[in-house]
Design a protein around this motif. Sequence first.
Motif, PDB file in Angstrom:
ATOM      1  N   ILE A  47       0.855  -1.198   0.000  1.00  0.00           N
ATOM      2  CA  ILE A  47       0.000   0.000   0.000  1.00  0.00           C
ATOM      3  C   ILE A  47       0.886   1.242   0.000  1.00  0.00           C
ATOM      4  CG2 ILE A  47      -1.965   1.137   1.089  1.00  0.00           C
ATOM      5  CD1 ILE A  47      -2.631  -1.508   2.418  1.00  0.00           C
ATOM      6  N   ARG A  48       1.577   1.430  -1.102  1.00  0.00           N
ATOM      7  CA  ARG A  48       2.509   2.554  -1.280  1.00  0.00           C
ATOM      8  C   ARG A  48       2.306   3.088  -2.693  1.00  0.00           C
ATOM      9  NH1 ARG A  48       5.188  -1.659   1.193  1.00  0.00           N
ATOM     10  NH2 ARG A  48       6.130  -1.215   3.228  1.00  0.00           N
ATOM     11  N   GLU A  49       1.218   3.834  -2.891  1.00  0.00           N
ATOM     12  CA  GLU A  49       0.839   4.233  -4.246  1.00  0.00           C
ATOM     13  C   GLU A  49       1.846   5.177  -4.889  1.00  0.00           C
ATOM     14  OE1 GLU A  49      -1.223   4.172  -1.659  1.00  0.00           O
ATOM     15  OE2 GLU A  49      -2.796   2.740  -2.224  1.00  0.00           O
ATOM     16  N   GLN A  50       2.442   6.080  -4.084  1.00  0.00           N
ATOM     17  CA  GLN A  50       3.449   6.974  -4.661  1.00  0.00           C
ATOM     18  C   GLN A  50       4.653   6.171  -5.155  1.00  0.00           C
ATOM     19  OE1 GLN A  50       1.933   7.415  -1.674  1.00  0.00           O
ATOM     20  NE2 GLN A  50       1.569   9.585  -1.242  1.00  0.00           N
ATOM     21  N   LEU A  51       5.059   5.192  -4.355  1.00  0.00           N
ATOM     22  CA  LEU A  51       6.161   4.321  -4.771  1.00  0.00           C
ATOM     23  C   LEU A  51       5.799   3.546  -6.029  1.00  0.00           C
ATOM     24  CD1 LEU A  51       8.900   2.906  -4.345  1.00  0.00           C
ATOM     25  CD2 LEU A  51       7.714   1.315  -2.799  1.00  0.00           C
ATOM     26  N   MET A  52       4.553   3.084  -6.111  1.00  0.00           N
ATOM     27  CA  MET A  52       4.101   2.332  -7.279  1.00  0.00           C
ATOM     28  C   MET A  52       4.346   3.123  -8.564  1.00  0.00           C
ATOM     29  SD  MET A  52       0.196   1.062  -8.048  1.00  0.00           S
ATOM     30  CE  MET A  52      -0.391   2.760  -7.943  1.00  0.00           C
ATOM     31  N   VAL A  53       3.976   4.401  -8.567  1.00  0.00           N
ATOM     32  CA  VAL A  53       4.169   5.225  -9.757  1.00  0.00           C
ATOM     33  C   VAL A  53       5.649   5.502  -9.985  1.00  0.00           C
ATOM     34  CG1 VAL A  53       3.661   7.451 -10.830  1.00  0.00           C
ATOM     35  CG2 VAL A  53       1.870   6.231  -9.582  1.00  0.00           C
ATOM     36  N   GLY A  54       6.397   5.724  -8.908  1.00  0.00           N
ATOM     37  CA  GLY A  54       7.830   5.935  -9.061  1.00  0.00           C
ATOM     38  C   GLY A  54       8.526   4.725  -9.663  1.00  0.00           C
ATOM     39  N   VAL A  55       8.163   3.533  -9.209  1.00  0.00           N
ATOM     40  CA  VAL A  55       8.720   2.303  -9.777  1.00  0.00           C
ATOM     41  C   VAL A  55       8.356   2.196 -11.249  1.00  0.00           C
ATOM     42  CG1 VAL A  55       8.520  -0.215  -9.733  1.00  0.00           C
ATOM     43  CG2 VAL A  55       8.842   1.053  -7.598  1.00  0.00           C
ATOM     44  N   ALA A  56       7.107   2.526 -11.591  1.00  0.00           N
ATOM     45  CA  ALA A  56       6.691   2.477 -13.006  1.00  0.00           C
ATOM     46  C   ALA A  56       7.533   3.416 -13.849  1.00  0.00           C
ATOM     47  CB  ALA A  56       5.217   2.829 -13.122  1.00  0.00           C
ATOM     48  N   GLY A  57       7.812   4.606 -13.319  1.00  0.00           N
ATOM     49  CA  GLY A  57       8.662   5.531 -14.058  1.00  0.00           C
ATOM     50  C   GLY A  57      10.048   4.966 -14.293  1.00  0.00           C
ATOM     51  N   GLY A  58      10.618   4.318 -13.272  1.00  0.00           N
ATOM     52  CA  GLY A  58      11.926   3.697 -13.433  1.00  0.00           C
ATOM     53  C   GLY A  58      11.912   2.570 -14.449  1.00  0.00           C
ATOM     54  N   LEU A  59      10.876   1.747 -14.399  1.00  0.00           N
ATOM     55  CA  LEU A  59      10.763   0.668 -15.377  1.00  0.00           C
ATOM     56  C   LEU A  59      10.657   1.219 -16.798  1.00  0.00           C
ATOM     57  CD1 LEU A  59       8.240  -1.680 -13.516  1.00  0.00           C
ATOM     58  CD2 LEU A  59      10.695  -2.055 -13.818  1.00  0.00           C
ATOM     59  N   ALA A  60       9.891   2.294 -16.950  1.00  0.00           N
ATOM     60  CA  ALA A  60       9.741   2.892 -18.279  1.00  0.00           C
ATOM     61  C   ALA A  60      11.080   3.404 -18.805  1.00  0.00           C
ATOM     62  CB  ALA A  60       8.716   4.022 -18.219  1.00  0.00           C
ATOM     63  N   LEU A  61      11.892   3.977 -17.931  1.00  0.00           N
ATOM     64  CA  LEU A  61      13.189   4.492 -18.360  1.00  0.00           C
ATOM     65  C   LEU A  61      14.147   3.379 -18.766  1.00  0.00           C
ATOM     66  CD1 LEU A  61      13.697   7.386 -15.778  1.00  0.00           C
ATOM     67  CD2 LEU A  61      13.110   7.588 -18.203  1.00  0.00           C
ATOM     68  N   THR A  62      13.886   2.144 -18.338  1.00  0.00           N
ATOM     69  CA  THR A  62      14.724   1.015 -18.767  1.00  0.00           C
ATOM     70  C   THR A  62      14.233   0.387 -20.065  1.00  0.00           C
ATOM     71  OG1 THR A  62      13.486  -0.735 -17.616  1.00  0.00           O
ATOM     72  CG2 THR A  62      15.138   0.474 -16.332  1.00  0.00           C
ATOM     73  N   GLY A  63      13.096   0.892 -20.597  1.00  0.00           N
ATOM     74  CA  GLY A  63      12.576   0.381 -21.852  1.00  0.00           C
ATOM     75  C   GLY A  63      11.359  -0.507 -21.722  1.00  0.00           C
ATOM     76  N   LEU A  64      10.904  -0.765 -20.493  1.00  0.00           N
ATOM     77  CA  LEU A  64       9.704  -1.570 -20.300  1.00  0.00           C
ATOM     78  C   LEU A  64       8.458  -0.706 -20.481  1.00  0.00           C
ATOM     79  CD1 LEU A  64      10.728  -3.764 -17.238  1.00  0.00           C
ATOM     80  CD2 LEU A  64      10.631  -4.437 -19.644  1.00  0.00           C
ATOM     81  N   GLU A  81       1.644  13.790  -7.546  1.00  0.00           N
ATOM     82  CA  GLU A  81       2.974  14.403  -7.669  1.00  0.00           C
ATOM     83  C   GLU A  81       3.925  13.478  -8.433  1.00  0.00           C
ATOM     84  OE1 GLU A  81       6.361  16.659  -4.981  1.00  0.00           O
ATOM     85  OE2 GLU A  81       4.938  15.311  -4.000  1.00  0.00           O
ATOM     86  N   GLN A  82       3.793  12.166  -8.205  1.00  0.00           N
ATOM     87  CA  GLN A  82       4.647  11.221  -8.921  1.00  0.00           C
ATOM     88  C   GLN A  82       4.262  11.128 -10.397  1.00  0.00           C
ATOM     89  OE1 GLN A  82       3.626  10.690  -5.632  1.00  0.00           O
ATOM     90  NE2 GLN A  82       5.726  11.331  -5.172  1.00  0.00           N
ATOM     91  N   LEU A  83       2.970  11.239 -10.701  1.00  0.00           N
ATOM     92  CA  LEU A  83       2.578  11.298 -12.109  1.00  0.00           C
ATOM     93  C   LEU A  83       3.229  12.501 -12.785  1.00  0.00           C
ATOM     94  CD1 LEU A  83      -1.265  10.524 -11.951  1.00  0.00           C
ATOM     95  CD2 LEU A  83       0.632   8.920 -12.241  1.00  0.00           C
ATOM     96  N   LYS A  84       3.217  13.602 -12.086  1.00  0.00           N
ATOM     97  CA  LYS A  84       3.757  14.852 -12.638  1.00  0.00           C
ATOM     98  C   LYS A  84       5.281  14.794 -12.801  1.00  0.00           C
ATOM     99  CE  LYS A  84       4.079  18.397  -9.895  1.00  0.00           C
ATOM    100  NZ  LYS A  84       3.734  19.526  -9.000  1.00  0.00           N
ATOM    101  N   LEU A  85       5.967  14.248 -11.794  1.00  0.00           N
ATOM    102  CA  LEU A  85       7.423  14.287 -11.801  1.00  0.00           C
ATOM    103  C   LEU A  85       8.057  13.017 -12.360  1.00  0.00           C
ATOM    104  CD1 LEU A  85       8.047  15.950  -8.316  1.00  0.00           C
ATOM    105  CD2 LEU A  85       7.954  17.045 -10.566  1.00  0.00           C
ATOM    106  N   ASP A  86       7.641  11.850 -11.849  1.00  0.00           N
ATOM    107  CA  ASP A  86       8.322  10.605 -12.217  1.00  0.00           C
ATOM    108  C   ASP A  86       7.932  10.112 -13.605  1.00  0.00           C
ATOM    109  OD1 ASP A  86       9.349  10.830  -9.719  1.00  0.00           O
ATOM    110  OD2 ASP A  86       8.220   9.181  -8.834  1.00  0.00           O
ATOM    111  N   LEU A  87       6.801  10.568 -14.115  1.00  0.00           N
ATOM    112  CA  LEU A  87       6.420  10.215 -15.485  1.00  0.00           C
ATOM    113  C   LEU A  87       6.573  11.425 -16.407  1.00  0.00           C
ATOM    114  CD1 LEU A  87       3.305   7.913 -14.894  1.00  0.00           C
ATOM    115  CD2 LEU A  87       5.649   7.231 -15.416  1.00  0.00           C
ATOM    116  N   ASP A  88       5.711  12.429 -16.251  1.00  0.00           N
ATOM    117  CA  ASP A  88       5.720  13.552 -17.191  1.00  0.00           C
ATOM    118  C   ASP A  88       7.073  14.250 -17.266  1.00  0.00           C
ATOM    119  OD1 ASP A  88       3.152  13.244 -18.103  1.00  0.00           O
ATOM    120  OD2 ASP A  88       2.589  15.321 -17.720  1.00  0.00           O
TER     121      ASP A  88
END
Length: 298
Positions: A47-64, A81-88
């Motif tokens: 139950i760490r939704e901010q971490l969930m999005v941050g992890v997704a951003g990291g995975l995306a940067l590796t090509g996944l 905030e993570q949608l705004k920063l870790d993705l966008d």
Amino acid sequence: MRDRFIDTTTALLAEDPRTALVLADISAAAFEPAARRHPDRVLNVGIREQLMVGVAGGLALTGLRPIVHTYAPFLVERAYEQLKLDLDHQGASAVLVSVGASYDRAAAGRTHLSPADVSLVDALHGWTVHVPGHPDEVPALLRDAVAADGSAYLRLSTLHNDRPYGGDGALRVLRDAGPGAPLLVAVGPVLDAALAAVADLGVTVAYTHRPRPFDVAGLRTLAGTEVILVEPYLAGTSARVVSAALADRPHRLLALGVGREELRRYGSAEDHTRWHGLDAAGLRRSVSGFLEPASARG
């Protein structure tokens, strides 16, 4: 809709080694078989939704190509905030898939209500938003979103229309009242109620399950001087898009959706639909009042 999402995502994980799934406990049990088969690409962070999005951003940067899933208020509002920063901000992209919609879990209280989610996603840059109106629309929309390069938000709901409609999200005319007739645009699961509301009125009804990017060309082709927008989330979310598209011609716009007033009630999803005037009877009252001649309004 959630079942179709789970089945399609499980298939995508098996078909495409680029696909990953990030969870925050919600639906984790349903994905256990996929997690056993793909332990490096199915991640449950708890139950760490901010971490969930941050992890997704990291995975995306590796090509996944990460799919990120939980309830709408936790996915969009809590982790905004993570949608705004870790993705966008990082130029990373993901496919967000929510359940709960505006008030599907109303019995769980305000924590599970999220009528503002599409408005918040709309404030980000260049996101595609899918709002399916039937479970059978979900697989194609999800597959298209995963196959694309940009970020997308797929909003699932327990409420749905009686039948699915395919297509790419361009406005689809389901009831043609002729040239110059008022145009009603229904988004996702509000279509059936909208059709019932105007069944005996001279109103053209068009449907879309992709409010972003909005089909501006289709709108300009269909719209006369009166446009009615019915959305299953915060009222007025797409009003700016419609107004901008028709800025060069005189028009009136009625934007219907979930109201901004805090109801402070529990009840069912159907109760909230009625309280917000999104059932057929409520839509009929709003549309009739809007189309009533000025002389009759006094």
